[in-house]
Write a protein that holds these residues in place. Structure first.
Motif, mmCIF file in Angstrom:
data_model
loop_
_atom_site.group_PDB
_atom_site.id
_atom_site.type_symbol
_atom_site.label_atom_id
_atom_site.label_comp_id
_atom_site.label_asym_id
_atom_site.label_seq_id
_atom_site.Cartn_x
_atom_site.Cartn_y
_atom_site.Cartn_z
ATOM 1 N N UNK A 7 5.964 -15.401 -7.087
ATOM 2 C CA UNK A 7 5.211 -15.230 -8.202
ATOM 3 C C UNK A 7 5.511 -13.805 -8.441
ATOM 4 N N UNK A 8 5.714 -13.525 -9.762
ATOM 5 C CA UNK A 8 6.046 -11.960 -10.232
ATOM 6 C C UNK A 8 4.734 -11.458 -10.987
ATOM 7 N N UNK A 9 4.279 -10.324 -10.947
ATOM 8 C CA UNK A 9 3.378 -9.744 -11.876
ATOM 9 C C UNK A 9 3.759 -8.441 -12.466
ATOM 10 N N UNK A 10 3.835 -8.455 -13.719
ATOM 11 C CA UNK A 10 4.202 -7.488 -14.515
ATOM 12 C C UNK A 10 3.505 -6.492 -15.416
ATOM 13 N N UNK A 11 2.997 -5.474 -15.143
ATOM 14 C CA UNK A 11 1.645 -4.898 -15.708
ATOM 15 C C UNK A 11 2.631 -3.579 -16.873
ATOM 16 N N UNK A 12 1.719 -3.727 -17.675
ATOM 17 C CA UNK A 12 2.332 -2.709 -19.163
ATOM 18 C C UNK A 12 0.975 -2.053 -19.882
ATOM 19 N N UNK A 13 1.312 -1.326 -20.700
ATOM 20 C CA UNK A 13 0.139 -0.701 -21.744
ATOM 21 C C UNK A 13 -0.394 0.730 -20.997
ATOM 22 N N UNK A 14 0.002 1.251 -19.885
ATOM 23 C CA UNK A 14 -0.511 2.555 -19.592
ATOM 24 C C UNK A 14 0.016 3.530 -20.348
ATOM 25 N N UNK A 15 -0.441 4.962 -20.325
ATOM 26 C CA UNK A 15 -0.111 5.833 -21.092
ATOM 27 C C UNK A 15 -0.928 6.945 -21.012
ATOM 28 N N UNK A 16 -0.634 7.967 -21.963
ATOM 29 C CA UNK A 16 -1.501 9.219 -22.059
ATOM 30 C C UNK A 16 -2.505 9.114 -23.141
ATOM 31 N N UNK A 17 -3.797 9.450 -22.902
ATOM 32 C CA UNK A 17 -4.866 9.304 -23.975
ATOM 33 C C UNK A 17 -5.848 10.334 -23.731
ATOM 34 N N UNK A 18 -6.423 10.789 -24.915
ATOM 35 C CA UNK A 18 -7.510 11.746 -24.637
ATOM 36 C C UNK A 18 -8.858 11.367 -24.429
ATOM 37 N N UNK A 19 -9.502 12.085 -23.734
ATOM 38 C CA UNK A 19 -11.072 11.633 -23.130
ATOM 39 C C UNK A 19 -11.689 10.950 -24.607
ATOM 40 N N UNK A 20 -12.427 9.864 -24.382
ATOM 41 C CA UNK A 20 -12.729 9.194 -25.288
ATOM 42 C C UNK A 20 -12.150 8.132 -26.067
ATOM 43 N N UNK A 21 -10.762 8.140 -25.717
ATOM 44 C CA UNK A 21 -9.817 7.203 -26.263
ATOM 45 C C UNK A 21 -9.952 5.869 -25.484
ATOM 46 N N UNK A 22 -8.970 4.595 -26.279
ATOM 47 C CA UNK A 22 -8.966 3.569 -25.488
ATOM 48 C C UNK A 22 -7.463 3.127 -25.199
ATOM 49 N N UNK A 23 -7.116 2.158 -24.399
ATOM 50 C CA UNK A 23 -5.896 1.607 -23.766
ATOM 51 C C UNK A 23 -6.287 0.116 -23.500
ATOM 52 N N UNK A 24 -5.331 -0.717 -23.865
ATOM 53 C CA UNK A 24 -5.489 -2.138 -23.188
ATOM 54 C C UNK A 24 -4.125 -2.237 -22.506
ATOM 55 N N UNK A 25 -4.326 -2.632 -21.199
ATOM 56 C CA UNK A 25 -3.271 -3.131 -20.191
ATOM 57 C C UNK A 25 -3.142 -4.575 -20.225
ATOM 58 N N UNK A 26 -1.930 -4.729 -19.805
ATOM 59 C CA UNK A 26 -1.654 -6.311 -19.848
ATOM 60 C C UNK A 26 -0.819 -6.729 -18.565
ATOM 61 N N UNK A 27 -1.005 -7.860 -18.049
ATOM 62 C CA UNK A 27 -0.398 -8.276 -16.857
ATOM 63 C C UNK A 27 0.228 -9.577 -17.046
ATOM 64 N N UNK A 28 1.530 -9.645 -17.196
ATOM 65 C CA UNK A 28 1.920 -11.194 -17.405
ATOM 66 C C UNK A 28 2.214 -11.857 -15.704
ATOM 67 N N UNK A 29 1.778 -12.927 -15.671
ATOM 68 C CA UNK A 29 2.328 -13.604 -14.296
ATOM 69 C C UNK A 29 3.743 -14.395 -14.623
#
Length: 127
Positions: free
Chosen positions: A1-23
């Motif tokens: 099985x392989x897992x691929x994570x994505x969605x990281x980055x640089x954001x200012x305090x108070x901001x939002x991000x959504x990470x995803x991980x596909x199997x």
């Protein structure tokens, strides 16, 4: 099985991000999945996990109320919606999956035994 994570980055305090991980290349169809992070100089920290069909979740106290885990079972994808991010959330975020560890709370102390890990995605929160 392989897992691929994505969605990281640089954001200012108070901001939002959504990470995803596909199997991919999954052997089973009933993976519990979850998220961890490792900040510089710190140990790996459990954040949240979710059972195979998405009807049960467990969160660490440090992210409860700010982070939400969800999944698209048919696509073997798990998400981590992260809101109100703070500089102390800066870390590499990892997803994990296991077809047998259905006791979600056990992941807090038994993460070394989890079956599969993704490569990690960097999240940096600026003040």
């Amino acid at each position: 099985v392989q897992l691929q994570a994505s969605g990281g980055g640089l954001v200012q305090a108070g901001g939002s991000l959504r990470l995803a991980c596909v199997v991919s290349r999954a052997t089973y169809t009933t993976y519990a999945m979850g998220w961890f992070r490792r900040a510089p100089g710190k140990e790996r920290e459990f954040l949240a996990n979710i059972n195979w069909n998405g009807d049960s979740t467990y969160y660490s106290d440090s992210v409860k109320g700010r982070f939400t885990i969800s999944r698209e079972t048919a696509m073997n994808t798990v998400y981590l919606q992260m809101n109100n991010l703070q500089p102390e959330d800066t870390a590499i975020y990892y997803c994990a999956a296991d077809p047998w560890k259905w006791n979600l709370k056990s992941w807090v102390s038994e993460s070394d035994g989890l079956g599969s890990w993704g490569q990690g995605t960097q999240v940096t929160v600026s003040s």
